[in-house]
Scaffold this motif. Structure first.
Motif, PDB file in Angstrom:
ATOM      1  N   PRO A 260      34.731  65.785  49.964  1.00  0.00           N
ATOM      2  CA  PRO A 260      34.677  67.251  49.908  1.00  0.00           C
ATOM      3  C   PRO A 260      34.962  67.857  51.278  1.00  0.00           C
ATOM      4  CG  PRO A 260      32.454  66.334  49.891  1.00  0.00           C
ATOM      5  CD  PRO A 260      33.401  65.170  49.741  1.00  0.00           C
ATOM      6  N   ALA A 261      35.335  69.122  51.257  1.00  0.00           N
ATOM      7  CA  ALA A 261      35.650  69.816  52.506  1.00  0.00           C
ATOM      8  C   ALA A 261      34.426  69.860  53.424  1.00  0.00           C
ATOM      9  CB  ALA A 261      36.125  71.236  52.213  1.00  0.00           C
ATOM     10  N   THR A 262      34.675  69.697  54.715  1.00  0.00           N
ATOM     11  CA  THR A 262      33.601  69.762  55.710  1.00  0.00           C
ATOM     12  C   THR A 262      33.650  71.057  56.521  1.00  0.00           C
ATOM     13  OG1 THR A 262      34.945  68.695  57.422  1.00  0.00           O
ATOM     14  CG2 THR A 262      33.684  67.251  55.936  1.00  0.00           C
ATOM     15  N   ASN A 263      34.747  71.797  56.420  1.00  0.00           N
ATOM     16  CA  ASN A 263      34.981  73.022  57.211  1.00  0.00           C
ATOM     17  C   ASN A 263      35.002  72.740  58.713  1.00  0.00           C
ATOM     18  OD1 ASN A 263      35.114  74.930  55.000  1.00  0.00           O
ATOM     19  ND2 ASN A 263      32.903  74.627  54.772  1.00  0.00           N
ATOM     20  N   LYS A 264      35.227  71.506  59.064  1.00  0.00           N
ATOM     21  CA  LYS A 264      35.327  71.139  60.482  1.00  0.00           C
ATOM     22  C   LYS A 264      36.787  71.150  60.923  1.00  0.00           C
ATOM     23  CE  LYS A 264      31.175  68.215  60.585  1.00  0.00           C
ATOM     24  NZ  LYS A 264      30.434  69.008  61.562  1.00  0.00           N
ATOM     25  N   LYS A 265      36.986  71.370  62.218  1.00  0.00           N
ATOM     26  CA  LYS A 265      38.333  71.390  62.783  1.00  0.00           C
ATOM     27  C   LYS A 265      38.700  70.025  63.339  1.00  0.00           C
ATOM     28  CE  LYS A 265      38.227  76.296  64.089  1.00  0.00           C
ATOM     29  NZ  LYS A 265      39.286  76.704  63.142  1.00  0.00           N
ATOM     30  N   ILE A 266      39.985  69.697  63.262  1.00  0.00           N
ATOM     31  CA  ILE A 266      40.471  68.458  63.855  1.00  0.00           C
ATOM     32  C   ILE A 266      41.561  68.764  64.880  1.00  0.00           C
ATOM     33  CG2 ILE A 266      39.980  67.106  61.780  1.00  0.00           C
ATOM     34  CD1 ILE A 266      43.114  67.100  61.333  1.00  0.00           C
ATOM     35  N   LYS A 267      41.677  67.871  65.825  1.00  0.00           N
ATOM     36  CA  LYS A 267      42.775  67.914  66.784  1.00  0.00           C
ATOM     37  C   LYS A 267      43.039  66.479  67.198  1.00  0.00           C
ATOM     38  CE  LYS A 267      44.441  69.938  71.106  1.00  0.00           C
ATOM     39  NZ  LYS A 267      44.127  70.866  72.242  1.00  0.00           N
ATOM     40  N   THR A 268      44.238  66.010  66.921  1.00  0.00           N
ATOM     41  CA  THR A 268      44.550  64.624  67.226  1.00  0.00           C
ATOM     42  C   THR A 268      45.979  64.508  67.725  1.00  0.00           C
ATOM     43  OG1 THR A 268      44.471  62.354  66.358  1.00  0.00           O
ATOM     44  CG2 THR A 268      45.364  64.060  64.894  1.00  0.00           C
ATOM     45  N   HIS A 269      46.234  63.447  68.466  1.00  0.00           N
ATOM     46  CA  HIS A 269      47.550  63.213  69.048  1.00  0.00           C
ATOM     47  C   HIS A 269      48.136  61.926  68.477  1.00  0.00           C
ATOM     48  CE1 HIS A 269      46.480  66.280  72.017  1.00  0.00           C
ATOM     49  NE2 HIS A 269      45.323  65.647  72.141  1.00  0.00           N
ATOM     50  N   GLY A 270      49.433  61.835  68.493  1.00  0.00           N
ATOM     51  CA  GLY A 270      50.084  60.629  67.997  1.00  0.00           C
ATOM     52  C   GLY A 270      51.502  60.497  68.511  1.00  0.00           C
ATOM     53  N   LEU A 271      52.132  59.422  68.114  1.00  0.00           N
ATOM     54  CA  LEU A 271      53.517  59.133  68.485  1.00  0.00           C
ATOM     55  C   LEU A 271      54.294  58.764  67.235  1.00  0.00           C
ATOM     56  CD1 LEU A 271      55.830  58.351  70.523  1.00  0.00           C
ATOM     57  CD2 LEU A 271      54.838  56.045  70.504  1.00  0.00           C
ATOM     58  N   SER A 272      55.460  59.354  67.083  1.00  0.00           N
ATOM     59  CA  SER A 272      56.357  58.998  65.980  1.00  0.00           C
ATOM     60  C   SER A 272      57.692  58.534  66.546  1.00  0.00           C
ATOM     61  CB  SER A 272      56.583  60.179  65.034  1.00  0.00           C
ATOM     62  OG  SER A 272      55.458  60.402  64.210  1.00  0.00           O
ATOM     63  N   VAL A 273      58.205  57.453  65.989  1.00  0.00           N
ATOM     64  CA  VAL A 273      59.528  56.946  66.344  1.00  0.00           C
ATOM     65  C   VAL A 273      60.442  57.242  65.157  1.00  0.00           C
ATOM     66  CG1 VAL A 273      60.892  54.959  67.057  1.00  0.00           C
ATOM     67  CG2 VAL A 273      58.463  55.127  67.736  1.00  0.00           C
ATOM     68  N   TRP A 274      61.378  58.157  65.374  1.00  0.00           N
ATOM     69  CA  TRP A 274      62.282  58.590  64.306  1.00  0.00           C
ATOM     70  C   TRP A 274      63.658  57.958  64.512  1.00  0.00           C
ATOM     71  CZ3 TRP A 274      60.860  61.831  60.280  1.00  0.00           C
ATOM     72  CH2 TRP A 274      59.628  62.460  60.403  1.00  0.00           C
ATOM     73  N   THR A 275      64.220  57.476  63.409  1.00  0.00           N
ATOM     74  CA  THR A 275      65.567  56.906  63.437  1.00  0.00           C
ATOM     75  C   THR A 275      66.498  57.794  62.613  1.00  0.00           C
ATOM     76  OG1 THR A 275      64.618  54.686  63.558  1.00  0.00           O
ATOM     77  CG2 THR A 275      66.959  54.840  63.038  1.00  0.00           C
ATOM     78  N   PHE A 276      67.686  58.066  63.169  1.00  0.00           N
ATOM     79  CA  PHE A 276      68.643  58.963  62.521  1.00  0.00           C
ATOM     80  C   PHE A 276      69.968  58.247  62.276  1.00  0.00           C
ATOM     81  CE2 PHE A 276      65.669  61.386  65.003  1.00  0.00           C
ATOM     82  CZ  PHE A 276      65.363  62.489  64.217  1.00  0.00           C
ATOM     83  N   ASN A 277      70.672  58.686  61.234  1.00  0.00           N
ATOM     84  CA  ASN A 277      72.014  58.149  61.004  1.00  0.00           C
ATOM     85  C   ASN A 277      73.021  58.985  61.802  1.00  0.00           C
ATOM     86  OD1 ASN A 277      72.539  60.526  59.611  1.00  0.00           O
ATOM     87  ND2 ASN A 277      72.614  59.575  57.576  1.00  0.00           N
ATOM     88  N   PRO A 278      74.302  58.637  61.819  1.00  0.00           N
ATOM     89  CA  PRO A 278      75.285  59.371  62.634  1.00  0.00           C
ATOM     90  C   PRO A 278      75.408  60.848  62.292  1.00  0.00           C
ATOM     91  CG  PRO A 278      76.168  57.239  62.009  1.00  0.00           C
ATOM     92  CD  PRO A 278      74.892  57.410  61.240  1.00  0.00           C
TER      93      PRO A 278
END
Length: 306
Positions: A260-278
């Motif tokens: 269930p909802a907690t009404n709390k706030k989140i803040k988090t960091h991350g890294l994404s490695v994206w691959t693209f075609n030509p």
């Protein structure tokens, strides 16, 4: 005797009124209101109302004390060109200062100080630039304006982007659209920049095998965090691969992963490695983040290992 005292008081009041003269300094008044409206019109991109505050013969000097000036129309066009490269811009609410002064020559000037903040759409880079304006106002119109602000770092960044190869520009455009799709929960936009067999892995586990499944992943977070927002803090592009550090924020007002909802706030960091075609379409995302940190912020209690 009373008459003498009365006459003396009247004389003092008369002299006081005579010597007071016009107000030389203030932080309120119609001229300051005009400049506040000018700033608001600028932030809203309301250029018709912005230019209406200037006299037809107004002279604008930005970053120069020379006699050379630009017209309000020329300044407006320059602003519109530069601001078109930004995803957002505004002046910080604090600190911000306005003051009105009357010079010995009888001219009214309004001084403005504020921090301008803008985000470049292509790479999410944010700039904060202190701005000072001195604006001469007569008869309800701006007659002359001096502005001082340092655009060196911003200009260098824009020049760097303009000199990028076409492939890098395409990748940056796709990154921008990925961020926009997440923030608006626009699954159609994400699908438009993805290959049909796009896959996403989160911390080494398969999360989505196609854009449709990725859309369900987006729905999961927007359902749990209606104010969900992701910001691309910085990005590095190497060939067809982009490495993006990001920050996610949101308030848990909906069910999340069966909880269930907690009404709390989140803040988090991350890294994404994206691959693209030509063609600049997304082929794969490998995302890495600390889910445990999110669970702690939500107040979840982790079971004790048996």
């Amino acid at each position: 005797m009373k008459k003498i005292i009365t006459i003396g008081i009247i004389a003092i009041l008369f002299i006081t009124c005579q010597s007071k003269g016009p107000e030389r300094y203030s932080t309120t008044g119609p001229e300051i209101d005009l400049v506040k409206e000018l700033i608001q019109n600028y932030e809203a991109g309301d250029w018709d109302n912005w230019i209406s505050h200037y006299a037809d013969t107004a002279k604008i000097h930005h970053n120069t004390w020379e006699e050379t000036s630009t017209t309000p129309a020329e300044t407006r066009d320059g602003f519109k060109t530069n601001l078109s490269a930004l995803s957002s811009y505004q002046f910080d609410d604090d600190p911000i200062y306005y003051e009105k002064v009357l010079t010995d020559e009888g001219k009214t000037w309004v001084n403005f100080w504020g921090n301008w903040r803008g985000v470049i759409a292509a790479n999410g880079k944010e700039f904060t630039i202190p701005v000072h304006l001195s604006i001469n106002i007569e008869d309800g119109k701006i007659q002359e304006e001096f502005g001082m602000y340092d655009l060196t770092a911003f200009t260098m960044e824009m020049n760097s982007l303009n000199n990028m190869s076409v492939d890098e520009k395409t990748v940056l455009s796709s990154i921008q659209k990925v961020v926009e799709a997440w923030n608006k929960n626009d699954k159609a936009l994400f699908e438009s920049i993805s290959v049909k067999d796009f896959i996403r892995n989160g911390n080494g586990l398969r999360v989505a095998n196609n854009p449709e499944e990725y859309g369900g992943f987006m729905d999961l977070y927007h359902g749990a965090f209606p104010d969900f927002k992701v910001v691309a803090d910085n990005s590095v592009i190497m060939g067809n691969t982009a490495y993006i550090n990001w920050t996610v924020t949101g308030t848990n007002t909906g069910e999340f992963m069966g909880n269930p909802a907690t009404n709390k706030k989140i803040k988090t960091h991350g890294l994404s490695v994206w691959t693209f075609n030509p063609e600049g379409k997304v082929v794969q995302e490998n995302a890495f983040s600390d889910n445990l940190e999110v669970y702690k912020q939500l107040g979840y209690t982790m079971p004790t290992p048996q």
